[in-house]
Design a protein around this motif. Structure first.
Motif, short mmCIF file in Angstrom:
data_model
loop_
_atom_site.label_atom_id
_atom_site.label_comp_id
_atom_site.label_asym_id
_atom_site.label_seq_id
_atom_site.Cartn_x
_atom_site.Cartn_y
_atom_site.Cartn_z
N LEU A 1 58.67 -20.96 60.63
CA LEU A 1 57.28 -21.36 60.47
C LEU A 1 57.12 -22.01 59.11
N THR A 2 56.27 -23.01 59.03
CA THR A 2 55.96 -23.65 57.75
C THR A 2 54.47 -23.84 57.69
N VAL B 1 61.29 -13.46 56.39
CA VAL B 1 61.67 -13.94 55.06
C VAL B 1 60.71 -15.07 54.69
N VAL B 2 59.97 -14.85 53.62
CA VAL B 2 58.99 -15.82 53.14
C VAL B 2 59.56 -16.49 51.90
N ARG B 3 59.64 -17.82 51.94
CA ARG B 3 60.16 -18.57 50.79
C ARG B 3 59.07 -19.49 50.25
N ASN C 1 57.64 -21.43 53.55
CA ASN C 1 58.57 -21.48 54.68
C ASN C 1 58.87 -20.05 55.10
N ILE C 2 58.76 -19.79 56.39
CA ILE C 2 58.94 -18.43 56.89
C ILE C 2 59.99 -18.45 58.00
N ASP C 3 60.99 -17.57 57.86
CA ASP C 3 62.00 -17.38 58.90
C ASP C 3 61.80 -16.00 59.49
N VAL D 1 46.55 -17.22 55.67
CA VAL D 1 47.12 -16.54 56.83
C VAL D 1 48.03 -17.50 57.59
N VAL D 2 49.22 -17.00 57.98
CA VAL D 2 50.10 -17.71 58.90
C VAL D 2 50.23 -16.82 60.12
N ARG D 3 50.03 -17.37 61.30
CA ARG D 3 50.11 -16.59 62.53
C ARG D 3 51.38 -16.95 63.30
N TRP D 4 52.01 -15.92 63.88
CA TRP D 4 53.18 -16.14 64.73
C TRP D 4 52.92 -15.48 66.07
N ASN D 5 53.19 -16.22 67.15
CA ASN D 5 52.90 -15.76 68.51
C ASN D 5 54.03 -14.97 69.15
N GLY D 6 55.07 -14.65 68.40
CA GLY D 6 56.17 -13.86 68.95
C GLY D 6 57.14 -14.65 69.80
N GLN D 7 57.06 -15.96 69.74
CA GLN D 7 57.97 -16.81 70.51
C GLN D 7 59.07 -17.36 69.61
N GLY D 8 60.26 -17.48 70.18
CA GLY D 8 61.38 -18.06 69.47
C GLY D 8 61.29 -19.57 69.45
N ALA D 9 62.26 -20.20 68.81
CA ALA D 9 62.30 -21.66 68.72
C ALA D 9 62.38 -22.32 70.09
N ASN D 10 62.93 -21.59 71.07
CA ASN D 10 63.06 -22.13 72.43
C ASN D 10 61.80 -21.93 73.27
#
Length: 108
Positions: free
Chosen positions: A61-62, A92-94, A47-49, A71-80
């Motif tokens: 992200l999960t 924060v990686v849990r 789980n990543i915050d 690899v986990v990718r994040w596109n720079g977008q918020g929850a909205n």
């Protein structure tokens, strides 16, 4: 003035581990559009915050399949769905047995 009395051994039950020692890296950092969170070894559920410098969780992200994907990718977008602003963030990686904190800069 107030005083606080502390007792105990001062050993946290869950601490923040060293992400580098665990083989976790964030690239590119600083990021512009996308970022990859890489794991040096397979991990169970991750789980990543993404947390802004004012403490707000801007993205969660999960990756249930991190045992097969490193690899986990994040596109720079918020929850909205909006692109988050430039600034300082913390990833924060849990995992089931540890928590890791990695600083991230976003430059747009």
């Amino acid at each position: 003035n107030s005083t606080i009395a502390l007792t105990g051994e001062g050993v946290p039950t869950v601490g923040v581990e060293d992400a580098v020692a665990a083989g976790i890296s964030v690239s590119p950092n600083p990021m512009r559009d996308n970022v990859e969170i890489r794991f040096g070894k397979p991990m169970a559920t991750v789980n990543i915050d993404v947390i802004s410098n004012n403490g707000q969780i801007v993205a969660q992200l999960t990756n249930q399949e991190s045992s097969t994907s490193s690899v986990v990718r994040w596109n720079g977008q918020g929850a909205n769905g909006a692109v988050v602003a430039s600034g300082a963030y913390t990833i924060v990686v849990r995992t089931s047995n540890a928590t890791y904190s990695i600083p991230l800069s976003i430059v747009r």
